[in-house]
Scaffold this active site. Structure first.
Site, mmCIF file in Angstrom:
data_model
loop_
_atom_site.group_PDB
_atom_site.id
_atom_site.type_symbol
_atom_site.label_atom_id
_atom_site.label_comp_id
_atom_site.label_asym_id
_atom_site.label_seq_id
_atom_site.Cartn_x
_atom_site.Cartn_y
_atom_site.Cartn_z
ATOM 1 N N HIS A 280 0.833 -1.215 0.000
ATOM 2 C CA HIS A 280 0.000 0.000 0.000
ATOM 3 C C HIS A 280 0.859 1.253 0.000
ATOM 4 O O HIS A 280 0.463 2.284 0.554
ATOM 5 C CB HIS A 280 -0.956 0.022 1.181
ATOM 6 C CG HIS A 280 -2.041 -1.004 1.108
ATOM 7 N ND1 HIS A 280 -2.777 -1.390 2.211
ATOM 8 C CD2 HIS A 280 -2.517 -1.738 0.074
ATOM 9 C CE1 HIS A 280 -3.652 -2.303 1.864
ATOM 10 N NE2 HIS A 280 -3.516 -2.537 0.564
ATOM 11 N N TYR A 289 0.333 -8.878 4.447
ATOM 12 C CA TYR A 289 0.590 -8.961 3.007
ATOM 13 C C TYR A 289 1.929 -9.642 2.731
ATOM 14 O O TYR A 289 2.087 -10.342 1.734
ATOM 15 C CB TYR A 289 0.579 -7.564 2.379
ATOM 16 C CG TYR A 289 -0.792 -7.094 1.943
ATOM 17 C CD1 TYR A 289 -1.239 -7.306 0.642
ATOM 18 C CD2 TYR A 289 -1.640 -6.448 2.821
ATOM 19 C CE1 TYR A 289 -2.500 -6.877 0.245
ATOM 20 C CE2 TYR A 289 -2.902 -6.016 2.436
ATOM 21 C CZ TYR A 289 -3.319 -6.229 1.133
ATOM 22 O OH TYR A 289 -4.569 -5.806 0.741
ATOM 23 N N ARG A 343 -3.802 -3.434 9.636
ATOM 24 C CA ARG A 343 -5.138 -3.549 10.241
ATOM 25 C C ARG A 343 -5.414 -4.951 10.776
ATOM 26 O O ARG A 343 -6.372 -5.154 11.521
ATOM 27 C CB ARG A 343 -6.204 -3.166 9.218
ATOM 28 C CG ARG A 343 -6.363 -4.101 8.025
ATOM 29 C CD ARG A 343 -7.363 -3.523 7.021
ATOM 30 N NE ARG A 343 -7.705 -4.437 5.940
ATOM 31 C CZ ARG A 343 -7.044 -4.537 4.798
ATOM 32 N NH1 ARG A 343 -5.958 -3.777 4.595
ATOM 33 N NH2 ARG A 343 -7.437 -5.371 3.856
#
Length: 853
Positions: A280, A289, A343
């Site tokens: 991101h 990720y 998150r």
């Protein structure tokens, strides 16, 4: 292993070779027909590898340890078949209505894949009437046809909700299903492959011409690896050599180490030379990720094995570097640290579950690297299993072959358990603004942020109260604890977001995104705010800071880190009039902080602690949680030697927090500053306060918070303390006689000295010369210097701003000569001492070291 684009391109087959035919290298006779042309063996090998990857092979499935995995596959398929039988109007599966929910559509494709997988499980495991069941396979094909006709094929109706579902999620399930059921598709529904591939191409709307786009901000890192793996399978099923070649070539861009000064396609997502991983564009994301990327690329290694489509040794070398440099430092006794989970910290599946994917990849990778590396990787697999309170669950592995390989490693008496980390290690992940410090018995993880790296990540109703997670929040992991009881989602549920350990926060109440806007994002298309827009990313989902000083240096196993706390980008943009009037952003408190990472202690200095708006400000020394019935005690002494009773305002010398139920303790030595406040309370909250989709389960915890609060309007304060993991009362009392001393603590310079280690550590935050004992620093800079028993001086220097051309440090006293020095370090004798000149240009925060005699 830092691998550049050029290195990869020279190691991999050329595009022309790839397009000529999917096959093994020319030297392999298996890849050629009698007439010398390239045959389909490579394509067949890729598909056979896919079969083994997902469904296992006879050897793997015959192992007793794999039976549970195979039974789980079978059980899941039967559950999906029952839901298929009970579907109502507008559903393919019972309870999964279609038409407006992209998540339900994705789930429907996933359920078909799970049924298909059960029919293709290789022989050797528990008997099942699903294995090889032609009728069940036909039902999967019928389901695919129905979904395409009614909910997927219409491009006008499709692509609502989350882009990821349409470009990656659905395509992953479909591509795997088409690969495993390729014979049935060819025999009974040959049109399905073409229909779906055309639709999957069309749904790559963030791509280019129905393909991945290396210039798209959506097609980077783990996302690009997913897209290209899907396209490899698609090309293999259709015999489209060009599609496979293009997918391999696109994916290999993910393997290259990111050079922030020579970005390709403007992409900052990926692994950096210091082991950092970013997704991101600005989020530290190794633990979510990053694990997905590691797993996907390990699967690529297995899929392409023997096809001639990739240089396996090069790819294995890349993966080995990721594991040793990027993942191992962030895993403590089987727990993935919070500082790199974005998150995902709000999800109930915590750090132990995150390591399962790493364990599978490491086990697989051990079969593809040279012998010495393989032995170390196998030892690490056993280390993860033996040191974790919740060992990796092979039932969560993707491949039955991986389960078998993992079981073989654990059962091998010739494989000793061994960490890939040395017992003492300090790591500055400056490319992603994180710091990790490890010692026997504990690990300390620090989350920083800057104008380069996001303060936090909120998205999709996850991590609802993240505001201070990048403002020096720390996580002190103690050996032997069940970390899911000390941290994870329950920590963020029970602990106030304004009282996270290490944080300096103003007295105010902030609103979550859903509370502020009645939506999961700020919706204002006219001003560029849509669900996945760049404005949404920059100001809502993962805003960066506005400060430039965030970084530090390492000297051997010691470290120093510094942070000048700043506002986030959203508040700065709002003040500048760049955001709509109804957009909500919050002003931060002010603080300049340093963390000096030693053997037994983490020393923390804070200066300039206050608030320009006149609010009260609280700095939290530490916050810890325990179960309601845990035998927790807090003891301490005042500086005059009297026992601390919890009352009064006399200066404290030290406190000790102990949890007898866990057999752990943390000591706090107060070196300077106002007296802290000790709070102990029992907190009960639903896990939904941190994530909307969490189960509505109430978490009850004892919360211990140690903090210093400055009253509203009070002048800026400074303070200093040391965290001492595992300390006894006797040991804490001994700090009155040293060995720690604070050399300087203001907004220009912070420095400490440890007499026992011969160590002087300093952060200079402002320009100009700063004097710290026998050092003179030309700031901004981070410096550690150590006098050895042999009379030498070891020194490490870094530029935490990543903006300076050169940094100068002068050692006062007799002149010294360099014994060893990194490239870019010059040692010059000057009147009254020795000057060390370090060229920090384009070093991206890297430490430079020298040894002087």
């Amino acid at each position: 292993m830092d691998i550049s684009r050029r290195t990869l391109m020279s190691a991999l087959p050329t595009a022309a070779t790839l397009v000529a035919g999917i096959g093994p290298p020319a030297a392999s006779a298996a890849g050629r027909r009698r007439d010398g042309s390239v045959g389909p063996d490579g394509q067949d090998r890729l598909l056979a590898n896919a079969d083994a990857l997902f469904a296992g092979d006879t050897a793997s499935n015959a192992r007793a340890e794999v039976a549970a995995k195979l039974t789980a596959i079978d059980t899941a398929a039967r559950r999906r078949l029952a839901a298929l039988d009970g579907a109502g109007p507008g559903e393919l599966f019972r309870g999964t209505p279609l038409g407006t929910s992209e998540a339900n559509l994705n789930a429907s494709f996933q359920y078909l894949w799970e049924i298909a997988l059960a029919t293709r499980v290789a022989d050797g495991g528990p008997a099942s009437d699903l294995r090889g069941n032609a009728a069940v396979r036909r039902r999967v094909l019928d389901g695919l046809s129905w979904l395409h006709e009614h909910h997927y094929g219409d491009q006008e109706r499709g692509y609502y909700g989350n882009w990821f579902t349409w470009e990656i999620g659905i395509s992953s399930h479909v591509s795997r299903t088409l690969a495993l059921l390729r014979d049935e598709v060819a025999a009974h529904r040959p049109e399905l492959t073409g229909l779906y591939i055309a639709s999957m191409d069309a749904y790559l709307r963030n791509g280019k011409d129905g393909d991945a786009d290396l210039d798209s901000r959506f097609h980077t890192g783990a996302n690009l690896a997913d897209i290209t793996t899907n396209r490899m399978l698609q090309g293999a099923v259709t015999g489209d050599a060009e599609r496979v070649a293009k997918a391999v070539a696109d994916q290999e861009t993910v393997y290259a180490t990111i050079d922030p000064y020579r970005l390709r396609h403007g992409v900052t997502d990926g692994f950096y030379a210091d082991g950092s991983f970013i997704q991101h564009a600005s989020v530290a994301y190794t633990g979510s990720y990053g694990t997905a990327l590691l797993g996907r690329v390990t699967q690529t290694l297995k899929l392409l094995d023997g096809t001639g489509l990739a240089a396996g040794d090069v790819l294995a070398g890349v993966l080995h570097a990721w594991v040793t440099r990027g993942f191992a430092p962030l895993i403590f006794e089987g727990w993935m640290m919070e500082v790199v989970r974005g998150r995902a910290v709000s999800r109930t599946a915590g750090g132990y579950a995150a390591v399962t994917a790493v364990a599978e990849s490491v086990a697989d990778l051990s079969a593809y690297v040279p012998r010495e590396r393989a032995a170390a990787l196998r030892g690490y697999v056993k280390h993860l299993a033996e040191t974790s309170r919740v060992p990796p669950d092979p039932g969560g592995f993707v491949s039955p072959v991986s389960v078998a390989r993992y079981a073989g490693i654990l059962a091998d008496p010739a494989v000793p358990a061994a960490d890939l980390n040395p017992p003492a290690r300090s790591i500055a992940f400056n490319a992603m603004d994180k710091t990790v410090h490890r010692r026997p018995g504990f690990a300390f993880a620090l989350a920083r942020s800057s104008d380069r790296i996001s303060k936090y990540e909120y998205m999709n109703g996850e991590n609802l109260m993240p505001w201070f997670q990048g403002d020096g929040a720390h996580y002190l992991y103690l050996s032997g604890e069940d970390q899911s009881e000390a941290f994870g989602a329950d920590y963020f549920t029970a602990v106030s977001p304004y009282r996270l350990a290490g944080v300096t926060a103003p007295a105010e109440e902030r609103g979550t995104v859903p509370e502020l806007y009645g939506n999961l994002w700020y919706d204002n298309p006219e001003r560029g705010f849509t669900a996945s827009s760049e404005s949404q990313n920059a100001y809502v989902y993962f805003p960066r800071g506005t400060n430039t000083f965030s970084g530090g240096a390492t000297l051997g196993a010691f470290g120093a880190a510094g942070l000048v706390q700043g506002d986030d980008a959203a508040y700065a943009a709002l003040r500048a009039g760049l955001l709509p009037d109804d957009f909500v952003a919050y002003r931060n408190a002010r603080a300049t902080k340093s963390w000096f990472l030693l053997d037994d202690e983490v020393v923390v200095l804070s200066a300039g602690v206050g608030d320009d708006a006149g609010r009260a400000v609280t700095t939290t020394v530490d916050t810890r949680i325990a179960d309601p019935g845990a035998a927790v005690s807090v003891t301490g002494r005042l500086r005059d030697g009297a026992r601390w009773t919890g009352a009064g305002t006399a200066p404290l010398a030290w406190l000790r927090y102990a949890d007898a139920s866990r057999g752990t303790s943390v000591g706090y030595v107060f070196l300077a500053g106002p007296p802290p406040t000790v709070e102990r309370e029992t907190v009960a909250r639903s896990r939904r306060v941190v994530r909307l989709s969490n189960p509505d389960t109430v978490v009850t915890k004892q919360v211990f918070a140690l903090s210093v609060t400055g009253a509203a309007g009070a002048p800026a304060a400074s303070m200093a303390w040391a965290l001492v993991p595992g300390a006894s009362e006797r040991r804490l009392a001994a700090y009155a006689r040293g060995p720690l001393s604070v050399v300087a603590n203001d907004t220009g310079l912070q420095a400490v000295r440890h007499a026992g280690l011969g160590l002087l550590a300093a952060n200079a935050f402002t320009a100009g010369p700063h004097r710290a004992a026998w050092l003179r620093l030309d700031g901004p800079a981070s410096v550690l210097a150590r006098r050895t028993r042999a009379g030498a001086v070891e020194i490490a220097v870094s530029d935490p701003t990543m903006r300076r051309e050169r940094v100068s440090v002068t050692l006062r006293g007799r002149a010294r000569a360099a014994v060893a020095a990194d490239e870019g370090v010059d040692v010059v004798r000057v009147p009254g001492g020795t000057r060390i000149e370090v060229t920090t240009r384009r070093a991206h925060g890297r430490s430079f070291t020298a040894t002087l005699r």
